[in-house]
Design a protein around this motif. Structure first.
Motif, PDB file in Angstrom:
ATOM      1  N   PRO A 110       0.572  -1.114   0.174  1.00 29.71           N
ATOM      2  CA  PRO A 110      -0.179  -0.039  -0.143  1.00 29.71           C
ATOM      3  C   PRO A 110       0.646   1.334  -0.128  1.00 29.71           C
ATOM      4  N   VAL A 111       1.814   1.196   0.535  1.00 33.22           N
ATOM      5  CA  VAL A 111       2.572   2.556   0.782  1.00 33.22           C
ATOM      6  C   VAL A 111       3.108   2.923  -0.812  1.00 33.22           C
ATOM      7  N   TYR A 112       3.312   1.807  -1.798  1.00 35.37           N
ATOM      8  CA  TYR A 112       3.688   2.073  -3.037  1.00 35.37           C
ATOM      9  C   TYR A 112       2.555   2.805  -3.612  1.00 35.37           C
ATOM     10  N   TRP A 113       1.451   2.359  -3.410  1.00 35.31           N
ATOM     11  CA  TRP A 113       0.009   2.744  -4.241  1.00 35.31           C
ATOM     12  C   TRP A 113       0.064   4.503  -3.751  1.00 35.31           C
ATOM     13  N   TRP A 114       0.292   4.582  -2.318  1.00 35.63           N
ATOM     14  CA  TRP A 114      -0.112   5.905  -1.910  1.00 35.63           C
ATOM     15  C   TRP A 114       1.114   6.853  -2.316  1.00 35.63           C
ATOM     16  N   GLY A 115       2.266   6.255  -2.657  1.00 29.51           N
ATOM     17  CA  GLY A 115       3.367   7.155  -3.331  1.00 29.51           C
ATOM     18  C   GLY A 115       3.172   7.499  -4.393  1.00 29.51           C
ATOM     19  N   ILE A 116       2.431   6.642  -5.484  1.00 32.73           N
ATOM     20  CA  ILE A 116       2.136   6.986  -6.717  1.00 32.73           C
ATOM     21  C   ILE A 116       0.936   7.923  -6.530  1.00 32.73           C
TER      22      ILE A 116
END
Length: 137
Positions: A110-116
Motif C-alpha cells: 500500500p505504501v507504493y500505491w500511496w506514493g504513486i
C-alpha cells in the motif's frame, strides 16, 4: 487427476490481445489529431475549473509519441510518457511469464500505491502553478 496445462498459444492470447487494443488505440490517436478541436471531448475538470488534471494532455502526448516525437510527448504529459514505458516493461514481463506458464503478479505494498497517488497529486498541483507551467500541456 491434475488439470491439463494451457497451451503456450492460449496463455499468450490475453497479453497479445491487450497489446493489439493498445496499438489500435495509439493508431487511432495517431490518425485523428487531438491538437485539432472537435475530435475528442474536453477534460471535464479543465472545462469546469480551468485546472489541468494528471491526464490532461495525454491524447496529445500519445499522438506525439506515436509519431516518434518523444520531446513533444513529454511536453504534453510527462506522466503519460512514463506510463507508456512502464506499460511496455510490464507487458514484456507478462509475455515472458505467460510463455513460461507463470501468472503475472505485481504485488505492490500500500505504501507504493500511496506514493504513486502522491506523485500524481504533486504533478497535478505543480503543473497548475506558474513555476510549473513547463509541465502544463
Amino acid at each position: 487427476m491434475p488439470p491439463v496445462p494451457a497451451s503456450r498459444l492460449r496463455r499468450l492470447v490475453t497479453p497479445v490481445g491487450i497489446l493489439a487494443v493498445v496499438v489500435a488505440a495509439f493508431g487511432y490517436v495517431a490518425t485523428v489529431d487531438p491538437n485539432e478541436p472537435g475530435h475528442y471531448p474536453v477534460c471535464p475538470l479543465l472545462a469546469l475549473t480551468g485546472l489541468y488534471c494528471p491526464g490532461c494532455g495525454g491524447l496529445r502526448s500519445a499522438h506525439a509519441f506515436a509519431h516518434g516525437d518523444i520531446g513533444a510527448a513529454f511536453g504534453a504529459n510527462a506522466v503519460a510518457v512514463v506510463g507508456y514505458f512502464l506499460f511496455a516493461v510490464v507487458w514484456v514481463l507478462w509475455m515472458v511469464r505467460a510463455g513460461r506458464g507463470q501468472p503475472l503478479r505485481i504485488g505492490l505494498a500500500p505504501v507504493y500505491w500511496w506514493g504513486i497517488g502522491a506523485a500524481l497529486l504533486i504533478f497535478s498541483v505543480v503543473r497548475n502553478l506558474p513555476f510549473g507551467s513547463a509541465l502544463a500541456p
